[in-house]
Design a protein around this motif. Sequence first.
Motif, PDB file in Angstrom:
ATOM      1  N   ARG A   1     115.318 -13.906  -3.393  1.00  0.00           N
ATOM      2  CA  ARG A   1     114.625 -15.165  -3.673  1.00  0.00           C
ATOM      3  C   ARG A   1     113.124 -15.080  -3.394  1.00  0.00           C
ATOM      4  O   ARG A   1     112.298 -15.489  -4.214  1.00  0.00           O
ATOM      5  N   PHE A   2     112.753 -14.547  -2.248  1.00  0.00           N
ATOM      6  CA  PHE A   2     111.341 -14.481  -1.866  1.00  0.00           C
ATOM      7  C   PHE A   2     110.551 -13.608  -2.847  1.00  0.00           C
ATOM      8  O   PHE A   2     109.497 -14.010  -3.339  1.00  0.00           O
ATOM      9  N   GLN A   3     111.054 -12.409  -3.147  1.00  0.00           N
ATOM     10  CA  GLN A   3     110.348 -11.517  -4.062  1.00  0.00           C
ATOM     11  C   GLN A   3     110.346 -12.071  -5.480  1.00  0.00           C
ATOM     12  O   GLN A   3     109.381 -11.882  -6.212  1.00  0.00           O
ATOM     13  N   ASP A   4     111.427 -12.755  -5.870  1.00  0.00           N
ATOM     14  CA  ASP A   4     111.444 -13.392  -7.189  1.00  0.00           C
ATOM     15  C   ASP A   4     110.319 -14.423  -7.306  1.00  0.00           C
ATOM     16  O   ASP A   4     109.646 -14.504  -8.344  1.00  0.00           O
ATOM     17  N   GLU A   5     110.102 -15.181  -6.238  1.00  0.00           N
ATOM     18  CA  GLU A   5     109.018 -16.166  -6.231  1.00  0.00           C
ATOM     19  C   GLU A   5     107.655 -15.492  -6.315  1.00  0.00           C
ATOM     20  O   GLU A   5     106.753 -15.977  -7.006  1.00  0.00           O
TER      21      GLU A   5
ATOM     22  N   ASP B   1     107.109 -14.299  -9.883  1.00  0.00           N
ATOM     23  CA  ASP B   1     106.839 -15.457 -10.729  1.00  0.00           C
ATOM     24  C   ASP B   1     105.389 -15.923 -10.568  1.00  0.00           C
ATOM     25  O   ASP B   1     104.697 -16.191 -11.557  1.00  0.00           O
ATOM     26  N   LYS B   2     104.925 -15.979  -9.336  1.00  0.00           N
ATOM     27  CA  LYS B   2     103.538 -16.390  -9.084  1.00  0.00           C
ATOM     28  C   LYS B   2     102.547 -15.362  -9.621  1.00  0.00           C
ATOM     29  O   LYS B   2     101.482 -15.720 -10.117  1.00  0.00           O
TER      30      LYS B   2
END
Length: 65
Positions: A49-53, A56-57
């Motif tokens: 989740r953290f790396q996906d965010e 995305d950013k």
Amino acid sequence: MNANYAFESVTTLDTWGRLLYKVDNNVKKAIKLEEKAITLLRSKGYSTRFQDEVVDKMRKGTLLD
């Protein structure tokens, strides 16, 4: 030789990716490194989740906002 080649970890990949993004403005390479970190996390059964965010950013150009 880059230390990351001797030992790849999520932390080193993430840090290297963020540096490339911020200092070198190399978004494409930064995203590839973050995606590599995601692959490593998934292979060990951890949440991405953290790396996906972060990715995305990076794609939106808002990581540092």
